[in-house]
Design an enzyme around this catalytic site. Structure first.
Site, PDB file in Angstrom:
ATOM      1  N   ASN A 285       0.847  -1.199   0.000  1.00  0.00           N
ATOM      2  CA  ASN A 285       0.000   0.000   0.000  1.00  0.00           C
ATOM      3  C   ASN A 285       0.882   1.248   0.000  1.00  0.00           C
ATOM      4  O   ASN A 285       0.786   2.113   0.885  1.00  0.00           O
ATOM      5  CB  ASN A 285      -0.942  -0.009   1.202  1.00  0.00           C
ATOM      6  CG  ASN A 285      -2.205   0.795   0.967  1.00  0.00           C
ATOM      7  OD1 ASN A 285      -2.340   1.467  -0.058  1.00  0.00           O
ATOM      8  ND2 ASN A 285      -3.131   0.741   1.894  1.00  0.00           N
TER       9      ASN A 285
ATOM     10  N   HIS B  95      -8.456   3.594   8.516  1.00  0.00           N
ATOM     11  CA  HIS B  95      -8.899   2.307   7.998  1.00  0.00           C
ATOM     12  C   HIS B  95     -10.353   2.011   8.360  1.00  0.00           C
ATOM     13  O   HIS B  95     -11.056   1.374   7.576  1.00  0.00           O
ATOM     14  CB  HIS B  95      -7.999   1.181   8.511  1.00  0.00           C
ATOM     15  CG  HIS B  95      -6.813   0.931   7.638  1.00  0.00           C
ATOM     16  ND1 HIS B  95      -5.615   1.577   7.811  1.00  0.00           N
ATOM     17  CD2 HIS B  95      -6.636   0.111   6.571  1.00  0.00           C
ATOM     18  CE1 HIS B  95      -4.751   1.171   6.896  1.00  0.00           C
ATOM     19  NE2 HIS B  95      -5.339   0.288   6.134  1.00  0.00           N
TER      20      HIS B  95
END
Length: 507
Positions: free
Chosen positions: A347, A378
């Site tokens: 990521n 998140h």
């Protein structure tokens, strides 16, 4: 992607592909997502060939990219896609009204709060157990873009040039974006469903047809001239990435049910399986969850490349690089020999965002602050917070081991190979141990897993972080700056001496 036996909510997007969902036995929202990404891939080729900067104006490219992006969002998420416009509109108003001195703080607060409220509502109001494609996924990317843009405007319009780092100088924005440019950056069809995040300057340079203008340095003049002579084609890179992404999808669909993560907390499994076998199974069960991320991120990268976005100059052999906004490096992940190397290749654009927005700017405990921001970004599942709190401890321990132990293994190639093998195994197990709560989502199952391991890695990492000394970050930065200054002064002195000797020879 969710398991087939996981409860899901009714899809809020289009039901046109319901027959495909029934045939493939996959949730409709996931089918809509994949089909929209394939349509975005085709649209990207059309966008590059028929709306090339040499054939049309930036205005048309902005309008088409935005409208296509909003259409795909509506197809996938229905009217929940309006949250993308509301979040973007609110923060644009803040940018205009609050001024450049403090807009970055307000935008971070508002964008993250709006995202968190949507995530909490989806998790605790609609369906806690749903772990599938949902409208908050694109909002996570939009939040990154909004906050990155706000900080880059602050750097370019409120801070002095000498106070910026080299990276901040490249990304600093010197004028306020128009409303169309802003929505195009946030909601373009290439990145609205799965990202990746990119800098505003990179995106605008791509739209206007000069992708390297703000990144070219004196040493890159040769590659710049080559770019201007002939624009490189991304076709081969797109084919490679599309093939890689669908191979990863096949791997995921083939093996994800063979090694279910939930078995790690099964009572019979814990009671009757030797510990070494539990370690091996933990590794296999977590490795088989990665291909779904490989699929999504590699396909998203291919879509951007197909549109002509992502060119990053040339290699030393003259080959074009299309990794400007790539989100992962699969081989580097699977063969990572340290926690840092794994995170640097996983990521990637989110890691860049966390570094630019938090780590580089936080005056106290930047590592802990960065992990906390990452957990908040998140979502609302408690397992995310357990993962990132564990990640803080493991990161500190890994840094301590690297600073204190690694130098002893660099004295010979054989010792270096031994060190790499040991650290690869330790890194993979530590990563798997850390992310189990991220997959299980809930506190109870996550703590059950950690209890079955007697919190061994937590305890060991705390002891290592306490026992092995590591200099604070600001002292390490000072030493690096001092050594670089010494090297530059030495090079300058050597150059002066050589010039003097040449002059003596000529006389």
């Amino acid at each position: 992607m969710a398991d087939d036996d996981a409860p899901t909510t009714a899809c809020t997007g289009s039901s046109l592909l319901q027959p495909v969902s029934e045939i493939t036995n996959l949730p409709l929202d996931q089918v809509n997502f994949v089909v929209c990404q394939l349509c975005a891939l085709i649209s990207a080729f059309w966008f590059r060939l028929f709306l090339h900067p040499s054939k049309t104006s930036p205005f048309i490219r902005h309008v088409v990219a935005t409208l296509l992006g909003l259409y795909f969002a509506l197809f996938c998420f229905g009217w929940y896609a309006l949250h993308f416009l509301v979040q973007s509109g609110l923060t644009y108003g803040i940018m205009i009204l609050t001024g450049v001195e403090h807009m970055h703080k307000y935008c971070l607060l508002v964008a993250l709060t709006y995202l968190s409220l949507c995530q909490i509502t989806r998790v605790y109001v609609f369906d806690y157990a749903m772990y599938s494609a949902d409208f908050t996924g694109p909002m996570m990317v939009i939040t990154q873009k909004i906050t990155s843009l706000a900080f880059e405007i602050h750097d370019g319009m409120a801070r002095k040039e000498e106070h910026l780092t080299a990276g901040q100088k490249i990304l600093a924005i010197r004028r306020m974006p128009s409303l169309l440019e802003y929505f195009s950056y946030n909601c373009n069809f290439m990145g609205i469903l799965a990202g990746p995040t990119c800098s505003y300057n990179d995106y605008i340079a791509f739209i206007e047809g000069d992708p390297r203008r703000h990144r070219d340095q004196e040493a890159d003049r040769k590659s710049t001239c080559k770019l201007r002579q002939s624009e490189p084609s991304p076709n081969m890179e797109v084919v490679r990435k599309v093939a890689t992404s669908f191979f990863c999808l096949l791997v995921f669909l083939s093996v994800c049910k063979v090694f279910p993560v939930e078995r790690n907390i099964d009572d019979n499994f814990i009671a009757n399986t030797p510990f070494y076998a539990q370690v091996v199974y933990l590794y296999l069960s977590m490795v088989t969850t990665r291909p779904k991320y490989y699929f999504v991120w590699t396909l998203a990268d291919a879509i951007n490349n197909a549109a002509g976005f992502g060119f990053n100059g040339y290699d030393s052999d003259g080959s074009p690089r299309w990794d400007l906004i790539s989100n992962l490096r699969i081989l580097n992940i699977e063969f990572a020999t340290s926690f840092k190397v794994f995170l640097d290749n996983w990521n990637i654009q989110t890691a860049h965002w966390l570094k630019r927005v938090c780590y580089e700017r936080c005056p106290y405990h930047p590592t802990a602050a960065t992990f906390i921001l990452s957990a908040m970004w998140h979502g609302a599942y408690p397992g995310y917070y357990l993962t990132f709190l564990t990640g803080i401890v493991i990161t500190l321990a890994a840094r301590a081991v690297r600073h204190n132990v690694r130098p002893y293994f660099l004295q010979s190639p054989t010792h270096k190979v031994v060190y790499d093998v040991i650290t690869w195994a330790a890194t993979q197990i530590a990563i798997c141990y850390t992310v189990v709560p991220f997959v299980l989502l809930s506190v109870g199952p996550s703590l059950k897993f950690y209890r079955s391991w007697y919190f061994s890695l937590h305890i060991g990492c705390v002891l290592l972080a306490v026992a092995l000394p590591v200099k604070p970050r600001h002292l390490r930065l000072k030493e690096q700056q001092k050594s670089s200054l010494q090297e530059s002064s030495q090079h300058h002195l050597e150059g002066t001496v050589s010039n003097c000797s040449q002059k003596e020879k000529t006389t």
